[in-house]
Motif scaffolding. Structure first.
Motif, PDB file in Angstrom:
ATOM      1  N   ASN A  94       0.743  -1.299   0.112  1.00 20.44           N
ATOM      2  CA  ASN A  94      -0.013   0.103  -0.296  1.00 20.44           C
ATOM      3  C   ASN A  94       0.826   1.584  -0.147  1.00 20.44           C
ATOM      4  O   ASN A  94       0.470   2.379  -0.233  1.00 20.44           O
ATOM      5  CB  ASN A  94      -0.607   0.116   1.334  1.00 20.44           C
ATOM      6  N   THR A  95       1.538   1.408   0.586  1.00 24.51           N
ATOM      7  CA  THR A  95       3.382   2.403   0.517  1.00 24.51           C
ATOM      8  C   THR A  95       3.612   2.868  -0.702  1.00 24.51           C
ATOM      9  O   THR A  95       3.420   4.113  -1.262  1.00 24.51           O
ATOM     10  CB  THR A  95       4.014   2.236   1.783  1.00 24.51           C
ATOM     11  N   VAL A  96       3.791   2.051  -1.118  1.00 23.68           N
ATOM     12  CA  VAL A  96       4.584   1.607  -2.776  1.00 23.68           C
ATOM     13  C   VAL A  96       2.914   2.068  -3.512  1.00 23.68           C
ATOM     14  O   VAL A  96       3.984   2.957  -4.162  1.00 23.68           O
ATOM     15  CB  VAL A  96       5.301   0.674  -3.248  1.00 23.68           C
ATOM     16  N   THR A  97       2.049   2.107  -3.285  1.00 25.01           N
ATOM     17  CA  THR A  97       0.833   1.853  -4.826  1.00 25.01           C
ATOM     18  C   THR A  97       0.426   3.815  -4.155  1.00 25.01           C
ATOM     19  O   THR A  97       0.707   5.041  -5.046  1.00 25.01           O
ATOM     20  CB  THR A  97      -0.334   1.447  -4.300  1.00 25.01           C
ATOM     21  N   MET A  98       0.260   4.114  -2.552  1.00 25.22           N
ATOM     22  CA  MET A  98      -0.229   5.193  -2.107  1.00 25.22           C
ATOM     23  C   MET A  98       0.938   6.041  -2.876  1.00 25.22           C
ATOM     24  O   MET A  98       0.289   7.088  -4.005  1.00 25.22           O
ATOM     25  CB  MET A  98       0.325   5.430  -0.687  1.00 25.22           C
TER      26      MET A  98
END
Length: 251
Positions: A94-98
């Protein structure tokens, strides 16, 4: 390399983790200082002023990205500390996507607003074209600045604050070499300084990704973990805000 900071002496763990952390952010500020020092050797007042103004804008932007990345460090570290590698992998995804989505939006917005930003910074007319060129090239490199800080947040969440320091050290050395090439060798002025900084940051990301492939953390990010979750975004923002508040209290 993953390190368990919940065992051993508290003071020793704090020093072991915090010193590389602080040095990493100090090295990030050297980008602008190196650009100013080198361009002052080869160019006049206009180019030096352009880099000076542009560096201030990029420093503010970097601080904002670092602040947001603190939230992901807290969330990933909490999951790893609890021994929940599955949840930690989801937090990383989620960190990468966000952050990648956010960086693209910020990049597009900043590129549209280059001229207003130059005007807002009260840039002298003679230095305005150089400042615009510097900021345009640096803004294109925002995704790489974001990628470095995302990767660093994952390393720090595992208790490893030394690896990000090594990555940014590589970038600083490359930035100096590129500056002499583009400013002194090719005479590109402020645009050369920005190009050197952007390429150095790109190199740092490449090196860190190569290291990630060799690092064994037990974290595996699949397409499922890359799906954005609203709850994760809220937790990141909340954690980042608390981290910034604590930092402000101790200043």
């Amino acid at each position: 390399m993953e390190k368990n900071l919940t065992t051993g002496g508290v003071f020793k763990n704090i020093v072991y983790f915090s010193l590389p952390y602080l040095l990493s952010y100090f090295l990030q500020t050297l980008y602008g200082m190196a650009d100013l020092f080198i361009i002052g050797q080869f160019n006049g007042v206009e180019s030096t002023t352009a880099v000076s103004v542009g560096s201030q804008v990029m420093h503010m932007l970097t601080v904002m990205i670092v602040g947001l990345a603190m939230g992901s460090t807290v969330m990933i570290g909490r999951s790893i500390g609890a021994g929940d590698k599955r949840r930690a992998s989801a937090e990383v995804g989620n960190t990468v996507t966000m952050f990648m989505a956010l960086s693209l939006v910020i990049t597009a917005f900043l590129l549209v607003c280059v001229k207003p930003i130059v005007s807002l910074m009260s840039t002298p007319l003679d230095a305005a074209p150089g400042t615009a060129s510097y900021l345009t090239i640096c803004f294109i490199g925002v995704p790489f600045i974001t990628a470095y800080n995302v990767i660093s947040s994952v390393f720090r969440a595992t208790g490893d604050s030394k690896s990000p320091m090594y990555f940014v050290s590589v970038a600083c050395a490359a930035n100096i070499a590129f500056d002499y090439l583009f400013i002194g060798g090719l005479g590109l002025g402020a645009a050369g300084a920005a190009l050197g900084t952007t390429l150095a940051q790109t190199l740092s990301v490449i090196v860190s990704l190569a290291f990630v492939r060799r690092m064994k953390t037990g974290l595996r990010v699949s397409p499922k973990e890359l799906r954005p979750q609203k709850k994760s975004f809220g937790r990141y923002c909340g954690s980042a805000s608390r981290s910034r508040c604590r930092t402000a209290l101790y200043r």
